[in-house]
Enzyme design. Structure first.
Site, PDB file in Angstrom:
ATOM      1  N   ASP A 196      35.200  50.081  46.523  1.00  0.00           N
ATOM      2  CA  ASP A 196      34.532  48.687  46.425  1.00  0.00           C
ATOM      3  C   ASP A 196      34.416  47.933  47.489  1.00  0.00           C
ATOM      4  O   ASP A 196      33.170  47.477  48.032  1.00  0.00           O
ATOM      5  CB  ASP A 196      35.474  48.207  45.282  1.00  0.00           C
ATOM      6  CG  ASP A 196      35.544  48.921  44.096  1.00  0.00           C
ATOM      7  OD1 ASP A 196      35.053  50.025  43.964  1.00  0.00           O
ATOM      8  OD2 ASP A 196      36.315  48.516  43.398  1.00  0.00           O
TER       9      ASP A 196
ATOM     10  N   GLU B 184      44.113  43.313  48.146  1.00  0.00           N
ATOM     11  CA  GLU B 184      44.412  43.468  46.720  1.00  0.00           C
ATOM     12  C   GLU B 184      45.388  44.145  46.410  1.00  0.00           C
ATOM     13  O   GLU B 184      46.101  43.819  45.424  1.00  0.00           O
ATOM     14  CB  GLU B 184      43.127  44.206  46.370  1.00  0.00           C
ATOM     15  CG  GLU B 184      43.100  44.446  44.731  1.00  0.00           C
ATOM     16  CD  GLU B 184      41.629  44.838  44.131  1.00  0.00           C
ATOM     17  OE1 GLU B 184      40.780  44.597  44.979  1.00  0.00           O
ATOM     18  OE2 GLU B 184      41.803  45.319  43.175  1.00  0.00           O
TER      19      GLU B 184
ATOM     20  N   SER C 294      32.936  45.984  40.087  1.00  0.00           N
ATOM     21  CA  SER C 294      33.910  45.292  41.247  1.00  0.00           C
ATOM     22  C   SER C 294      33.707  43.669  41.548  1.00  0.00           C
ATOM     23  O   SER C 294      33.321  43.416  42.544  1.00  0.00           O
ATOM     24  CB  SER C 294      33.171  46.124  42.346  1.00  0.00           C
ATOM     25  OG  SER C 294      34.031  45.898  43.490  1.00  0.00           O
TER      26      SER C 294
HETATM   27  C1  GLA Z   1      38.210  50.582  41.067  1.00  0.00           C
HETATM   28  C2  GLA Z   1      39.068  50.654  42.390  1.00  0.00           C
HETATM   29  C3  GLA Z   1      38.110  51.632  43.274  1.00  0.00           C
HETATM   30  C4  GLA Z   1      38.242  52.994  42.705  1.00  0.00           C
HETATM   31  C5  GLA Z   1      37.465  53.015  41.090  1.00  0.00           C
HETATM   32  C6  GLA Z   1      37.563  54.229  40.604  1.00  0.00           C
HETATM   33  O1  GLA Z   1      37.020  50.096  41.091  1.00  0.00           O
HETATM   34  O2  GLA Z   1      39.088  49.366  42.840  1.00  0.00           O
HETATM   35  O3  GLA Z   1      39.174  51.836  44.663  1.00  0.00           O
HETATM   36  O4  GLA Z   1      39.456  53.914  42.710  1.00  0.00           O
HETATM   37  O5  GLA Z   1      38.270  51.925  40.415  1.00  0.00           O
HETATM   38  O6  GLA Z   1      36.783  55.113  41.154  1.00  0.00           O
END
Ligand code: GLA
Length: 339
Positions: free
Chosen positions: A159, A147, A113
């Site tokens: 995240d 985003e 993230s």
């Molecule tokens: C990314 C996205 C999240 C989630 C994950 C998979 O990190 O930002 O919102 O969907 O993928 O779990």
């Protein structure tokens, strides 16, 4: 003494903008222990923040926003930063023009993230510059909107929520966040001392905005429409049989979503009762589902998971959006099994 990330941001600011920064903020990355590709389907997730952070050093500019980062040659990140500033301003917060320098210890596009850490760190900087504040819930939702609208990734809320709520640097507590993405209700779950959590970076990178993430999300939304539910992850167990009537790939995607969300609830119980073998087994089931039904793993990631299990891990799985990135590994603390 190794140069810290905070210092790198400061030095970058001085080099690029010829003055010392006046504002400094940061935000951590996150590792999702279990529950991937269920947040945008209203499921449960179990992420926790990690030690690596993204640091921002900034000053006010009279004329325009200016950006500088360590990621030379890749300017896509500015869409995330500029998007956050735009969303704060359109929410009525009087954010001045800013010169923003960014440094990060997080692998970029590595499943920990880096995007949400950047968004929250920029938001904290801008709020400090405006002398304003937003509670974590509003901050997470605003960054998610940035985003969606400015970076073009239809991400879920996991995240931004974890990073806005889960930053406990002072007490160093090892806690994960159990988040109900349908109700946006959460609680902390303590990680038992007997459990060691490891993260292995495969080195393989995949940008979430290049289409595969959005296509998985479209499959999930399609399955929810076909079944007539708002949150696919909350399809009652008695209706799971209906999934088998869907066309592929919706059938496989939906099968993953309902089972993965249930696994998260079971994993939270396993952690709370100290049953870390059960927790590890759930991680490995999650990986099999993400690799098979959901199709977001890679050969390299599958081989890392297999290697870790063969070496005695109690569970391992791909973490985050997928198509490369990191593997999260559960081990008995100290490497020894209890007798
Ligand atoms: C990314 C996205 C999240 C989630 C994950 C998979 O990190 O930002 O919102 O969907 O993928 O779990």
């Amino acid at each position: 003494m190794p140069e810290t990330c905070a210092r790198r941001a400061r030095v970058l600011h001085e080099e690029r903008f010829s003055c010392e920064p006046a504002i400094e903020s940061s935000a951590p990355g996150r590792v999702n222990l279990i529950g991937d590709h269920v947040d945008y389907a209203g499921g449960f997730v179990l992420p926790m923040t990690v030690a690596q952070r993204t640091h921002v050093a900034a000053t006010v500019d009279l004329n325009q926003d200016r950006f500088a980062s360590e990621w030379r040659g890749d300017e896509r990140w500015t869409r995330y930063a500029a998007g956050v500033l735009a969303e704060l301003r359109s929410a009525g917060i009087d954010v001045p023009f800013l010169r923003i320098a960014v440094a990060s210890d997080l692998p970029i596009g590595g499943g920990l993230s880096s995007s949400a850490a950047l968004e929250i760190a920029v938001a904290r900087t801008a709020l400090a510059a405006a002398g304003a504040s937003i509670a974590p819930r509003g901050l997470a939702l605003l960054c998610q909107r940035a985003e969606h609208l400015h970076a073009g990734t239809p991400c879920g809320i996991m995240d931004q929520w974890c990073i806005a709520h889960g930053d406990h640097p002072a007490d160093g507590a090892r806690t994960a966040i159990l988040l109900d993405c349908a109700k946006l209700e959460w609680r902390s779950i303590a990680i038992p001392a007997t459990l060691e959590i490891g993260i292995i970076d495969s080195g393989q990178r995949h940008a979430l905005h290049d289409g595969d993430y959005a296509s998985r999300r479209a499959d999930v939304d399609g399955a929810a429409n076909a079944l007539g539910v708002g949150h696919l992850a909350r399809l009652p167990r008695g209706r799971w049989i209906e999934i088998e009537q869907l066309d592929e790939p919706m059938r496989s995607r939906a099968r993953h979503v309902v089972r993965e969300s249930e696994r998260v609830e079971l994993a939270a119980v396993a952690l709370s009762t100290g049953d870390i073998d059960r927790f590890g087994a759930l991680l490995s089931e999650s990986h099999a589902s993400l690799s098979g039904d959901f199709g977001v793993s890679t050969n390299l990631i599958d081989s890392i998971v297999a290697r870790e299990l063969a070496a005695g891990a109690i569970g391992a799985r791909i973490t985050g959006g997928g198509f490369g990135g990191c593997v999260v590994v559960a081990r008995h603390a100290g490497g020894s099994r209890p007798t």
